[in-house]
Scaffold this active site. Structure first.
Site, PDB file in Angstrom:
ATOM      1  N   ASP A 291       0.855  -1.183   0.000  1.00  0.00           N
ATOM      2  CA  ASP A 291       0.000   0.000   0.000  1.00  0.00           C
ATOM      3  C   ASP A 291       0.891   1.234   0.000  1.00  0.00           C
ATOM      4  O   ASP A 291       2.080   1.147   0.312  1.00  0.00           O
ATOM      5  CB  ASP A 291      -0.917  -0.007   1.233  1.00  0.00           C
ATOM      6  CG  ASP A 291      -1.987   1.077   1.209  1.00  0.00           C
ATOM      7  OD1 ASP A 291      -2.286   1.614   0.123  1.00  0.00           O
ATOM      8  OD2 ASP A 291      -2.533   1.396   2.287  1.00  0.00           O
ATOM      9  N   HIS A 292       0.317   2.355  -0.361  1.00  0.00           N
ATOM     10  CA  HIS A 292       1.008   3.637  -0.251  1.00  0.00           C
ATOM     11  C   HIS A 292       0.610   4.338   1.036  1.00  0.00           C
ATOM     12  O   HIS A 292      -0.579   4.430   1.356  1.00  0.00           O
ATOM     13  CB  HIS A 292       0.645   4.553  -1.430  1.00  0.00           C
ATOM     14  CG  HIS A 292       1.246   4.143  -2.729  1.00  0.00           C
ATOM     15  ND1 HIS A 292       0.608   4.316  -3.941  1.00  0.00           N
ATOM     16  CD2 HIS A 292       2.438   3.554  -3.022  1.00  0.00           C
ATOM     17  CE1 HIS A 292       1.379   3.862  -4.920  1.00  0.00           C
ATOM     18  NE2 HIS A 292       2.496   3.403  -4.379  1.00  0.00           N
ATOM     19  N   TYR A 465      -4.881   4.597   0.511  1.00  0.00           N
ATOM     20  CA  TYR A 465      -5.957   3.716   0.016  1.00  0.00           C
ATOM     21  C   TYR A 465      -5.600   3.070  -1.320  1.00  0.00           C
ATOM     22  O   TYR A 465      -6.403   3.028  -2.239  1.00  0.00           O
ATOM     23  CB  TYR A 465      -7.280   4.493  -0.098  1.00  0.00           C
ATOM     24  CG  TYR A 465      -7.687   5.196   1.176  1.00  0.00           C
ATOM     25  CD1 TYR A 465      -7.603   4.559   2.411  1.00  0.00           C
ATOM     26  CD2 TYR A 465      -8.149   6.501   1.156  1.00  0.00           C
ATOM     27  CE1 TYR A 465      -7.971   5.202   3.587  1.00  0.00           C
ATOM     28  CE2 TYR A 465      -8.526   7.161   2.332  1.00  0.00           C
ATOM     29  CZ  TYR A 465      -8.426   6.501   3.535  1.00  0.00           C
ATOM     30  OH  TYR A 465      -8.797   7.138   4.696  1.00  0.00           O
ATOM     31  N   HIS A 466      -4.362   2.544  -1.395  1.00  0.00           N
ATOM     32  CA  HIS A 466      -3.898   1.877  -2.611  1.00  0.00           C
ATOM     33  C   HIS A 466      -3.419   0.453  -2.331  1.00  0.00           C
ATOM     34  O   HIS A 466      -2.329   0.061  -2.751  1.00  0.00           O
ATOM     35  CB  HIS A 466      -2.747   2.673  -3.253  1.00  0.00           C
ATOM     36  CG  HIS A 466      -3.096   4.065  -3.627  1.00  0.00           C
ATOM     37  ND1 HIS A 466      -2.143   5.051  -3.807  1.00  0.00           N
ATOM     38  CD2 HIS A 466      -4.295   4.655  -3.857  1.00  0.00           C
ATOM     39  CE1 HIS A 466      -2.751   6.189  -4.133  1.00  0.00           C
ATOM     40  NE2 HIS A 466      -4.055   5.965  -4.161  1.00  0.00           N
ATOM     41  N   PRO A 467      -4.189  -0.381  -1.629  1.00  0.00           N
ATOM     42  CA  PRO A 467      -3.746  -1.760  -1.418  1.00  0.00           C
ATOM     43  C   PRO A 467      -3.660  -2.502  -2.740  1.00  0.00           C
ATOM     44  O   PRO A 467      -4.439  -2.249  -3.671  1.00  0.00           O
ATOM     45  CB  PRO A 467      -4.827  -2.347  -0.501  1.00  0.00           C
ATOM     46  CG  PRO A 467      -6.039  -1.524  -0.778  1.00  0.00           C
ATOM     47  CD  PRO A 467      -5.530  -0.135  -1.053  1.00  0.00           C
TER      48      PRO A 467
END
Length: 527
Positions: A291-292, A465-467
């Site tokens: 994630d980021h 919110y980049h899983p």
């Protein structure tokens, strides 16, 4: 009985439903746990914080206590609605750097280099400035710049980057990602251009396409080594449905590995621990999760020109009324209208830091960060080396899996965030901001040493919110799917969503997820 069963009507699933049903001979079923995306809060770009924080439209997942973030449980919302996370996200359109996709091929995802992916990025979009060698002009997805940077702070950010010695780029999704420039968003005619609105709405009445909402998939049914259908529930009723050709999981980086595990496909030891019969030992399912992270750099503003002056109910009402009238004004943008991509150090081969600039000092829930006017830039180190996993906890599909990202586990990620702090301060200190800048709110000028920066990041960083990457594509022992998106060792079963990314790109993930679905659709159809 259907030819194709697609599990999840999100960023990827809606694309697949459109493309696979183009042939009237293909009978396609699309299953989605959530419901309608017709809410005004989904359609209106400025209202993005509402669906993201709603139990109606999003799975409100939380991680286990993150050991390297002071044991905080991190919020991990995922779309539970037609359009999936493209119906609740920030609408930022970033493809990633060309080398991100060349990196995929180096990790065993053969045929996924940038040159292989570019035609599918173009196929998916209609770029508001028209088609060119890098941008598409006839695709389903509308992409533009919102309000064309009318607030002077957007251009001040770009100018400050130039003054700090960085390049300026007119289009970071074209030949040059690196630099400062306008940001792009998935908005068309003033409204959110989700994958549901772009790909599903125009074709949902096709006779060969069936869409079932409120459907929770319990497992994929296997006969030997072949997937032949799924079991799903609507309320308290269970249903079995058969796939003549393929089952395609597009339930996202949390949902897809969880469904595989519920089906007995995954790490044998983990499956046995929760009493699930092992149908196919595949150790990589749920592993390699990435994630980021990001945090907000916030400053007070000398001039009353920021969105902090528009957060009262009366101003919001006026913004909403104008948007309802003609889909214009501040309601028609996500407010991230300028951005940047830079390198954290001289050794980085391509940009690994991303900026989203916002002419307001506020939180993700839409509330003001302080009394007065301010601006902020979201900054994060985008090529993390830390990895986590998604782990099943129960045979019951209604029990969410355990999520652990292990943010900042790797020392290089910590160094990356130190660079974020120091480089950002240098950028905002440039003369372009002299008439606006009025003191640092966060992190605060007292935060200076490596130890102080590390502590601040552990306390303040949030998920972007980049899983992704939890069912990675490749040929190594932890790969889950091959380069054709087929699950290793099984037939009739694919995974097509951001979970199959081998590594995480430098940017937001909606654009590459849609690209992956466009490319996979051609693979499935033998094109």
């Amino acid at each position: 009985m259907f030819d194709y069963i697609i599990v999840g009507a999100g960023s990827a699933g809606c694309v697949l439903a459109n493309r696979l049903s183009e042939d009237p001979e293909n009978k396609v079923l699309l299953l989605e746990t959530g419901g309608s995306d017709k809410s005004i809060f989904i359609k209106m770009p400025t209202a993005l914080s509402i669906p993201m924080n709603s139990k109606k439209y999003a799975w409100q997942f939380h991680t286990e206590p993150e050991p390297f973030l002071n044991h905080r449980k991190m919020h991990c919302p995922r779309g539970k609605v037609l359009g999936g996370s493209s119906s609740i996200n920030g609408m930022v359109y970033v493809r990633g750097h060309a080398k991100d996709f060349d990196e995929w091929e180096q990790h065993g995802a053969y045929g996924w280099s940038y040159q292989d992916c570019l035609p599918y990025f173009k196929k998916a979009e209609t770029w508001y400035q028209g088609e060119n060698p890098y941008r598409g002009g006839k695709g389903e997805l509308g992409v533009n710049n919102g309000n064309e940077m009318q607030n002077p702070l957007y251009r001040a950010f770009i100018k400050a980057g130039e003054q700090a010695g960085y390049p300026v780029t007119s289009d970071y999704n074209a030949e040059q990602q690196e630099g400062f420039g306008p940001m792009h968003m998935t908005i068309k005619n003033g409204a959110r251009s989700s994958s549901s609105r772009a790909y599903l709405d125009p074709i949902k009445d096709r006779e060969n396409l069936t869409i079932i909402t409120g459907a929770l998939v319990n497992k994929v049914n296997l006969v030997g080594n072949r997937a032949n259908g799924v079991e799903y529930s609507v309320g308290y009723n269970n249903f079995q449905v058969t796939a003549n050709k393929e089952v395609i999981l597009s339930a996202g980086p949390i949902g897809s590995p969880h469904i595989l595990q519920l089906s007995g496909i995954g790490d044998a030891t983990e499956l046995k621990q929760v009493g699930i019969k092992v149908e196919h030992d595949l150790p990589g399912v749920g592993k390699n999760l990435k994630d980021h992270l990001e945090f907000y750099f916030q400053y007070k503003c000398k001039q009353p020109i920021t969105l902090n002056g528009k957060l009262d109910w009366f101003s919001k009402g006026l913004i909403g009324a104008r948007w309802l009238l003609d889909k214009s004004g501040l309601g028609a943008t996500n407010h991230f209208e300028s951005c940047a991509f830079i390198r954290s150090n001289d050794q980085a081969k391509w940009p690994d830091i991303q900026y989203h600039f916002l002419p307001a000092a506020m939180r993700y829930d839409g509330k003001s960060a302080f009394d007065g006017h301010g601006f902020q830039v979201h900054v994060g180190h985008n090529k993390p080396k830390s990895t986590g996993q998604v782990t099943i906890q129960s045979k019951d599909a209604r029990v969410p899996p355990k999520i652990q990202f292990n943010y900042l586990q790797h020392p290089d990620d910590i160094k990356g965030f130190r660079a974020c702090v120091r480089l950002t301060r240098d950028i905002i200190a440039q003369s372009a901001f002299d008439e606006y800048r009025d003191g640092e709110i966060q992190p605060g000028e007292q935060i200076q040493t490596d130890e102080e920066i590390d502590q601040f990041v552990r306390e303040a960083a949030e998920s972007a919110y980049h899983p992704s990457c939890s069912c990675k594509m490749g040929e190594d022992p932890l790969a889950v799917v091959n380069s054709q998106t087929q699950v290793h060792g099984l037939t009739g079963l694919r995974v097509v969503d951001s979970s199959i990314f081998p590594t995480i790109p430098n940017g937001n993930l909606n654009a590459p997820t849609i690209m992956v679905a466009e490319k996979a659709a051609d693979m499935i159809l033998g094109k």
